[in-house]
Design an enzyme around this catalytic site. Structure first.
Site, short mmCIF file in Angstrom:
data_model
loop_
_atom_site.label_atom_id
_atom_site.label_comp_id
_atom_site.label_asym_id
_atom_site.label_seq_id
_atom_site.Cartn_x
_atom_site.Cartn_y
_atom_site.Cartn_z
N GLU A 152 70.95 93.10 35.34
CA GLU A 152 69.93 93.24 34.30
C GLU A 152 70.52 93.64 32.95
O GLU A 152 70.21 94.72 32.41
CB GLU A 152 68.86 94.25 34.73
CG GLU A 152 68.06 93.77 35.93
CD GLU A 152 66.85 94.65 36.25
OE1 GLU A 152 66.85 95.83 35.86
OE2 GLU A 152 65.92 94.14 36.89
N GLU A 308 65.37 90.09 43.03
CA GLU A 308 64.86 91.38 43.52
C GLU A 308 63.34 91.35 43.58
O GLU A 308 62.69 90.72 42.74
CB GLU A 308 65.24 92.53 42.57
CG GLU A 308 66.70 92.86 42.50
CD GLU A 308 66.96 94.01 41.50
OE1 GLU A 308 66.03 94.80 41.23
OE2 GLU A 308 68.07 94.07 40.98
C1 GLA Z 1 65.86 96.88 38.79
C2 GLA Z 1 67.33 97.08 39.08
C3 GLA Z 1 67.61 97.67 40.43
C4 GLA Z 1 66.63 98.76 40.75
C5 GLA Z 1 65.23 98.24 40.63
C6 GLA Z 1 64.16 99.26 40.97
O1 GLA Z 1 65.40 95.66 39.16
O2 GLA Z 1 68.06 95.89 38.95
O3 GLA Z 1 68.92 98.15 40.45
O4 GLA Z 1 66.82 99.82 39.85
O5 GLA Z 1 65.01 97.83 39.31
O6 GLA Z 1 62.88 98.68 40.93
#
Ligand code: GLA
Ligand code: GLA
Length: 664
Positions: A152, A308
């Site tokens: 991210e 994710e």
């Molecule tokens: C983001 C991050 C993860 C985690 C999630 C929690 O997507 O990439 O590492 O922190 O949020 O929801």
């Protein structure tokens, strides 16, 4: 566009065995549980830098060797991450320049993640080094199938190195200071620059009113992320040219121009965290669908990865409500319908301590498989196996909505009109909703995309025009396209200089057959109304006041001094039609307007009626029907279909809350 990376849907998620290094029996238990959960992959190493390089130049890969071998032995594919998203404390301590300086001009201390300078040569070198070692070591490992770059990407840095890089960027984008002074309109408030060194990044205690400079800074930051990324992947491209590369995007995060970044990735992936079951399921489903379609569109309809999602709750809402049972399954099916070739979770196993220990995971602190969440994940894994036929299948809609990252920036940085209501994304989603409700596939495109494949293009609030956009719209309509523009279209060029000679810009006045003389902004609670085909619609926030030149006024305002003036216009131009919808509304007008357009133009709507809250999405031969209403829904199909999951023939569907069907 079709594109296949695997023969099956990837089902897995972030896996952090490095947090459990002292309890190797848990690693073995993970393997047993992954098999039970119908999980076929794991994403490893995301924040593992200090485990791999505990001291500068001292490496420990043995644990990673072992876990990759274990995963491989158990038939799991590995998505291997590069660790740049968070760094070891020794690195920040020894090289303070790697730490970020915030917009207040103060350098951060060590901590959290995403806390690095994007320019720092030291950090770039350290990242390249660790990535080279990872690539060399695992280039032939049979489990490693994809690279997950960092995590991210986000944020910005204002250190001296970045200030210099910004000035270099400006020198590359403007011929000289005279051009910059003109394009930034620096005669205003005596801001003419006489030396490049006088320019700094926008700061609260410094320059923050030169709108064009703020836009330039956003472009620079976005480019910095991309060049940071290019530095990261250089060794990977060289050492592992056949392993595809992605990085996980964050919804519609606007700190990086994802439409630009997409060109540098082999495939798109993103992290999806809808706030399900907190009261507005229908609108959450519409917004999420829009985001999926955006990511499918980033590489011209190519499938993407859902990198994710949470199998249950998150920990970062103010109040973390548990979604209804099987909502996660439905949410995953929605992703697949819109083009996802993977369903992955954050995270496989809950961490025992730290900030995210109460975030949902497939394996809870109890450590066994006898939980609702685990069973649901396992059930979904079995379902996904029946959908492997979708893998690699991309698609495009006949309709496109222009949502342009850089226009988003431009709509936010200016001062004027309605300063409270600048919801560009919200406006695009409002136009998207009636299309979603009719099961019409929509592409979400930047303004410099190829328009020629669309039968209808909708461009809400297209305030800033990149070079070439005027010609592109003109050519599209002249050649027979249907183009719908919203309020405040074609006001400024890419440097935020207003077009002279009347709005919308230049020959768009001929394309739309109108001239917009003024724009009224309505404070909250105030409204105008628009009369259109015997109905009266609410107009709120923005009302462009138009003159129809060659256009026909299809709708007119009913109140205030501009009562009777055009609010919806249609101009026939060349072989095409150009519509202008001059006002913001609550969505009711858009719904009726889309209904009308879909009777005139074949937009590819669902062949059967979709009750309120039911979404129909077609991907290849598969039709996904999903109930996002808060009650059971019955759907009569237009013919007999095969229910892909049960194998039975069906001519109607009965979908409970959170229910869905896949038919063909
Ligand atoms: C983001 C991050 C993860 C985690 C999630 C929690 O997507 O990439 O590492 O922190 O949020 O929801
Ligand atoms: C003040 C200032 C002007 C201008 C106007 C705008 O009056 O003196 O320079 O900024 O506000 O309303």
């Amino acid at each position: 566009m079709d594109k296949k990376f695997f023969d099956y849907i990837i089902h897995g998620g972030d896996y952090n065995p490095d947090q459990w290094i002292d309890t190797p029996e848990i690693w073995d238990e993970d393997m047993r549980l992954m098999n039970l959960a119908n999980v076929n992959s794991a994403t490893v190493g995301i924040f593992a830098w200090s485990m791999i390089e505990p001291e500068e130049g001292v490496y420990n890969f043995e644990w990673l060797d072992e876990i990759l071998d274990k995963l491989h032995k158990n038939g799991k594919d590995v998505i291997l991450a590069t660790p740049s998203g968070a760094r070891p404390a020794w690195l920040a301590q020894k090289y303070p320049e790697v730490l970020r300086v915030e917009a207040n001009g103060i350098r951060n201390e060590y901590g959290v993640r995403h806390n690095h300078c994007l320019t720092s040569p030291v950090y770039r070198e350290k990242v390249r080094n660790i990535n080279t070692l990872l690539a060399e070591r695992y280039k032939s490992h049979p489990a490693v199938k994809m690279w997950h770059i960092s995590n991210e990407y986000c944020g910005e840095c204002h250190c001296e190195l970045c200030q210099e890089a910004f000035r270099d960027w400006l020198k590359a984008h403007y011929k000289n200071l005279d051009e910059l002074n003109f394009k930034w309109w620096n005669g205003f408030w005596s801001h003419k620059m006489t030396d490049w060194s006088q320019i700094n990044s926008p700061k609260d205690r410094g320059e923050n009113h030169v709108v064009a400079m703020k836009l330039a800074w956003k472009r620079f930051v976005s480019d910095s992320h991309i060049s940071f990324y290019e530095n990261e992947i250089a060794p990977l491209r060289e050492i592992t040219p056949n392993i595809p590369i992605t990085t996980n995007f964050m919804k519609m995060y606007d700190g990086i121009d994802y439409q630009d970044f997409a060109k540098h990735l082999d495939l798109i992936s993103w992290d999806n965290y809808p706030a399900w079951d907190r009261g507005a399921t229908h609108s959450e489903a519409v917004e999420t669908a829009f985001v999926h379609d955006n990511f499918r569109s980033l590489k011209d309809g190519q499938p993407f990865f859902l990198m994710e999602s949470t199998p249950s709750i998150v920990n970062w809402h103010e109040v973390n409500k548990i979604p209804k049972p099987f909502r996660q399954e439905q949410s995953s099916i929605q992703a697949v319908a819109h083009g996802a070739d993977s369903i992955q979770y954050f995270q496989w196993r809950k961490s025992r301590g730290g900030h995210e220990k109460f975030h949902g995971a497939v394996v809870d602190h109890c450590g066994h498989e006898n939980t609702r969440v685990f069973k649901e994940v396992s059930h979904l894994g079995a379902v996904l196996k029946k959908l492997d036929g979708v893998v690699g299948k991309g698609y495009n809609g006949k309709v496109a909505i222009i949502y342009d990252w850089q226009n988003k920036w431009a709509t936010e940085v200016f001062c004027g009109y309605n300063n409270n209501e600048r919801d560009y994304l919200g406006e695009c989603v409002k136009w998207y909703k009636p299309l979603w409700e009719k099961g019409i596939a929509v592409d979400i495109i930047p303004m410099d995309a190829d328009y020629s494949k669309y039968d209808l293009i909708i461009a809400p609030f297209l305030y800033m025009l990149k070079d070439g956009t005027i010609d592109r719209i003109e050519e599209y309509v002249r050649n027979g396209g249907n183009f719908v523009a919203g309020y405040l279209t074609g006001i400024v060029d890419k440097d935020d200089l207003c077009y002279l000679g009347g709005f919308p810009a230049d020959k768009l006045k001929d394309v739309f057959g109108i001239w917009c003389e003024e724009t009224d902004s309505l404070p909250e609670g105030m409204k105008n109304t628009v009369s259109y085909k015997d109905k009266s619609y609410k107009a709120v926030n923005f009302c462009d006041i138009l003159h129809a030149n060659t256009a026909e006024a299809l709708g007119t305002y009913e109140d205030d001094f501009y009562s009777g003036s055009p609010a919806v216009t249609l101009n026939s131009y060349g072989k095409g039609k150009a519509y202008y919808v001059a006002f913001a509304n609550d969505g009711e007008f858009f719904a009726d307007f889309i209904e009308e357009l879909s009777e005139k133009i074949d937009l590819g709507a669902s062949p059967f009626r979709t009750p309120d809250g039911v979404s129909v999405v077609k991907r290849g031969e598969y039709v996904f029907v999903m109930n996002f209403a808060d009650e059971e829904k019955n759907i009569n199909l237009d013919r007999e279909y095969e229910d892909v999951l049960s194998g039975e023939k069906v001519s109607s569907l009965n979908l409970p809350v959170c229910g869905y069907a896949v038919i063909r």
